[in-house]
Design an enzyme around this catalytic site. Structure first.
Site, PDB file in Angstrom:
ATOM      1  N   SER A  12       0.799  -1.218   0.000  1.00 19.08           N
ATOM      2  CA  SER A  12       0.000   0.000   0.000  1.00 19.08           C
ATOM      3  C   SER A  12       0.836   1.276   0.000  1.00 19.08           C
ATOM      4  O   SER A  12       1.628   1.495  -0.901  1.00 19.08           O
ATOM      5  CB  SER A  12      -0.944  -0.031   1.196  1.00 19.08           C
ATOM      6  N   HIS A  13       0.669   2.073   1.032  1.00 15.91           N
ATOM      7  CA  HIS A  13       1.326   3.382   1.098  1.00 15.91           C
ATOM      8  C   HIS A  13       2.747   3.287   1.618  1.00 15.91           C
ATOM      9  O   HIS A  13       3.436   4.296   1.702  1.00 15.91           O
ATOM     10  CB  HIS A  13       0.516   4.295   2.017  1.00 15.91           C
ATOM     11  N   LYS A  26      -1.756  -9.460  -0.243  1.00 21.59           N
ATOM     12  CA  LYS A  26      -3.099  -9.446   0.323  1.00 21.59           C
ATOM     13  C   LYS A  26      -3.919 -10.519  -0.386  1.00 21.59           C
ATOM     14  O   LYS A  26      -3.779 -10.712  -1.599  1.00 21.59           O
ATOM     15  CB  LYS A  26      -3.785  -8.098   0.065  1.00 21.59           C
ATOM     16  N   ASP A  53      -1.018   1.545  -4.097  1.00 21.21           N
ATOM     17  CA  ASP A  53      -1.891   0.597  -4.798  1.00 21.21           C
ATOM     18  C   ASP A  53      -3.230   1.199  -5.205  1.00 21.21           C
ATOM     19  O   ASP A  53      -4.125   0.476  -5.647  1.00 21.21           O
ATOM     20  CB  ASP A  53      -2.115  -0.659  -3.949  1.00 21.21           C
ATOM     21  N   ARG A 113      -6.144   4.647  -1.635  1.00 21.26           N
ATOM     22  CA  ARG A 113      -6.289   5.835  -0.771  1.00 21.26           C
ATOM     23  C   ARG A 113      -6.452   7.093  -1.608  1.00 21.26           C
ATOM     24  O   ARG A 113      -6.084   7.124  -2.783  1.00 21.26           O
ATOM     25  CB  ARG A 113      -5.055   6.005   0.108  1.00 21.26           C
ATOM     26  N   THR A 119     -10.720  -0.498  12.662  1.00 20.22           N
ATOM     27  CA  THR A 119      -9.875  -0.064  11.557  1.00 20.22           C
ATOM     28  C   THR A 119      -9.620  -1.236  10.600  1.00 20.22           C
ATOM     29  O   THR A 119      -9.292  -2.333  11.036  1.00 20.22           O
ATOM     30  CB  THR A 119      -8.539   0.456  12.102  1.00 20.22           C
ATOM     31  N   GLU A 135     -12.663   5.890   6.054  1.00 21.36           N
ATOM     32  CA  GLU A 135     -11.741   5.828   7.173  1.00 21.36           C
ATOM     33  C   GLU A 135     -10.897   7.090   7.193  1.00 21.36           C
ATOM     34  O   GLU A 135     -10.612   7.670   6.140  1.00 21.36           O
ATOM     35  CB  GLU A 135     -10.817   4.619   7.036  1.00 21.36           C
ATOM     36  N   GLU A 136     -10.473   7.445   8.394  1.00 17.31           N
ATOM     37  CA  GLU A 136      -9.618   8.624   8.534  1.00 17.31           C
ATOM     38  C   GLU A 136      -8.295   8.453   7.789  1.00 17.31           C
ATOM     39  O   GLU A 136      -7.651   9.441   7.465  1.00 17.31           O
ATOM     40  CB  GLU A 136      -9.372   8.931  10.013  1.00 17.31           C
ATOM     41  N   SER A 137      -7.892   7.204   7.545  1.00 17.68           N
ATOM     42  CA  SER A 137      -6.602   6.925   6.930  1.00 17.68           C
ATOM     43  C   SER A 137      -6.680   7.086   5.407  1.00 17.68           C
ATOM     44  O   SER A 137      -6.126   6.297   4.667  1.00 17.68           O
ATOM     45  CB  SER A 137      -6.141   5.522   7.305  1.00 17.68           C
ATOM     46  N   LYS A 185     -11.525   0.174  -0.596  1.00 20.45           N
ATOM     47  CA  LYS A 185     -11.586   1.615  -0.746  1.00 20.45           C
ATOM     48  C   LYS A 185     -10.986   1.966  -2.105  1.00 20.45           C
ATOM     49  O   LYS A 185     -10.269   1.164  -2.688  1.00 20.45           O
ATOM     50  CB  LYS A 185     -10.859   2.312   0.395  1.00 20.45           C
ATOM     51  N   ARG A 197      -0.865   5.498  17.076  1.00 12.72           N
ATOM     52  CA  ARG A 197      -1.758   6.445  16.418  1.00 12.72           C
ATOM     53  C   ARG A 197      -2.616   7.082  17.502  1.00 12.72           C
ATOM     54  O   ARG A 197      -3.319   6.391  18.243  1.00 12.72           O
ATOM     55  CB  ARG A 197      -2.642   5.740  15.406  1.00 12.72           C
TER      56      ARG A 197
END
Ligand code: G16
Length: 545
Positions: free
Chosen positions: A115-116, A128, A281, A284, A346, A365-367, A378, A498
């Site tokens: 991902s990020h 994944k 990916d 987001r 989460t 989500e906040e992320s 997402k 976090r």
């Protein structure tokens, strides 16, 4: 070269436990002898075998993606899979993979991405597994994969040459069919079915200016096709458009810290009307207007209030869901619309059951994650197109839309403070210590705010009844402020704390203040309650979003 299946003897490798989103490790760990193979075989072993099944396969193009795809194809063939749909060059964004699983009624998919997290020979890699609904495997499945990885004694692989993935078309590997597909085409068609491309095209033709930062990650080709080719944005609208194995040395995380050049452009002179970025990916998103940053929680709330302006959502929303640490801004919209709002742990995987059951069709989500039931992940570009559709319909600026939203619903000032690279033991001790004191907190006053409730969040899935515990410590104040603390489940070294901070202002005054200033008392309360400095030796966060 003759093709034959080999049963390779192996042993369990410790630590193959999927986290918030798949198994993420340093790339050299994944490249160790048997490491990838053990995990892939464990996926098959934990899910009833691959015999006769159809899979989707692709990744975000990070370092080792190309080799891993070839290994996985050979293992799928050796395990008896019937068909694999694989992105050209081994590339697929996470949302595109989710869509292809659903479109082809595949049994599941394997997505290669961390991902990020940065990519490269010394950075991060990940795998994944998504299930037949197109979404991330739920905990029952990831637990089973982990158990299988602890018992593995052999894996099956076909000894053969590499498959040519350089162009679309049908290939054959032993008995298995491989369909190499254009990674973008089906996804772009899906987007066109949901949003008013004519209205967005007209807005752009009328002089609306936008910038999209693909961060040298997988969304480049998707954004070029959709924003430039189909919607007519000028060539060059999409920057950092070429996916690179190391993301050009960038950190492909679309937030104000890592997408700073985009922030600078949107806050600078002659800024475009709209800016957005996506991650490694493509799931987001970060949304910006001229001179304004839209927090992911606010973005979710604005989308909930305006989704009916997009053709795919014209009937209105069935319900919405947000992860627990995400701000409660969307709850206020749901209350006004008279629809249900679910609060989940989460991780996107917790939305899957709610969407499958038709209870929600918008999640966030906040992320920096937003999406709907068009897929089960997402979706970064989906969020960008939703915003463009709303802007085209309302003919107002991003700043004006936000200001009007806050006037109507009040404003949930919100921020996340990350403390990275912590010693895991120290971070866990700090949270355990606070957890022990939670029951005694209600009624106490701190920073002039009264604590109304405090607990360790547990979630009971309303669809299948499964219970997930210890999903974050919550401290709620009588005035609507809130502190949440949890450890990240996506890191690959040490621990990341976090700290999520929220404060509600009903308006009409104080709706346009500085977020960090407004949150300062909540931050001080959090530090005092958890004794962050005493436990961690840190008083300032590494990343503030
Ligand atoms: C993953 C999950 C998200 C989750 C995020 C943050 O995002 O898919 O659902 O919100 O991690 O997780 P954590 O706070 O545990 O680091 P991504 O984009 O990395 O797949």
């Amino acid at each position: 070269m003759s093709e034959h299946v080999t049963n390779v003897e192996t042993q369990p490798i410790p630590g193959q436990k999927p986290g918030t989103s798949g198994l993420r490790k340093k790339t050299p760990v994944f490249m160790q002898h048997h490491y990838l193979e053990n995990f892939i075989q464990s996926i098959f072993d934990a899910t009833g075998g691959a015999q006769g099944k159809t899979y989707v396969l692709g990744g975000d193009g990070r370092y080792f993606n190309d080799r891993a795809v070839q290994v996985i194809l050979r293992m799928m063939a050796a395990n008896g899979a019937r068909r694999v749909i694989v992105g050209q060059g081994g590339l697929l964004s996470t949302p595109a993979a989710s869509h292809l699983i659903r479109l082809n009624r595949a049994d599941g998919g394997i997505i290669l991405s961390a991902s990020h997290n940065p990519g490269g020979p010394d950075e991060d890699f990940g795998v994944k597994f998504n299930i037949a609904n197109g979404g991330p495997a739920p905990e029952s499945v990831t637990e089973a994969i982990w158990r299988a990885s602890q018992q593995i004694t052999r894996y099956r692989i076909l000894e053969t040459h590499d498959v040519d993935l350089s162009s679309p078309g049908r290939r054959q590997l032993a008995q298995m069919e491989i369909d190499v597909v254009d990674p973008v085409a089906d996804y772009a068609a899906l987007m066109e079915s949901l949003f008013d491309f004519n209205a967005i095209r007209a807005m752009i033709a009328g002089g609306f200016r936008l910038r999209f930062d693909a961060m040298c990650a997988v969304t480049g080709p998707y954004a070029v096709e959709i924003l430039e080719n189909r919607l007519g944005a000028p060539r060059g609208t999409v920057v950092n458009r070429l996916p690179l194995p190391d993301f050009g040395g960038l950190h492909p995380d679309p937030n104000p810290v890592w997408a700073k050049p985009l922030m600078d452009e949107l806050f600078g002179a002659n800024a475009p009307d709209f800016g957005a970025a996506s991650d490694g990916d493509g799931d987001r998103n970060m949304i910006l207007g001229r001179g304004i940053y839209v927090s992911p929680s606010d973005s979710l709330a604005v989308i909930a209030a305006n989704a009916h302006l997009a053709p795919g959502y014209a009937k209105g929303l069935a319900g919405v869901a947000r992860s627990m640490p995400t701000s409660q801004a969307v709850d206020r919209v749901a209350a006004k619309l008279g629809i249900d709002c679910y609060e989940t742990p989460t991780g996107w995987k917790f939305f899957g059951n709610l969407m499958d059951a038709g209870r929600v069709n918008l999640c966030g989500e906040e992320s920096f994650g937003t999406g709907s039931d068009h897929i089960r992940e997402k979706d970064g570009l989906w969020a960008v197109l939703m915003w463009l559709n709303i802007l085209a319909a309302r003919r107002e600026s991003v700043a004006d839309i936000l200001a009007a939203h806050w006037r109507e619903f009040g404003r949930n000032y919100y921020s996340r403070h990350d403390f990275e690279g912590l010693e895991t033991q120290a971070a866990e001790t700090m949270l355990a210590d606070l957890r022990d004191r939670l029951a005694r907190l209600p009624g106490q006053e701190i920073e002039g705010m009264r604590i109304a409730a405090a607990d360790d969040f547990a979630y009971r899935d309303p669809v299948d009844g499964s219970v997930t515990e210890h999903q974050g410590l919550r401290i709620r104040f009588a005035d609507g402020a809130r502190i949440v603390m949890r450890l990240s489940g996506t890191g690959t070294s040490g621990a990341t704390l976090r700290l999520y901070l929220e404060r509600f202002v009903p308006g009409p005054d104080r709706l346009a203040e500085d977020t960090q200033e407004m949150l300062a008392p909540v931050v001080r309360a959090a530090h005092a309650l958890a004794q962050i400095e005493a436990h961690l030796g840190r008083s300032t966060p590494d990343v503030v979003t």
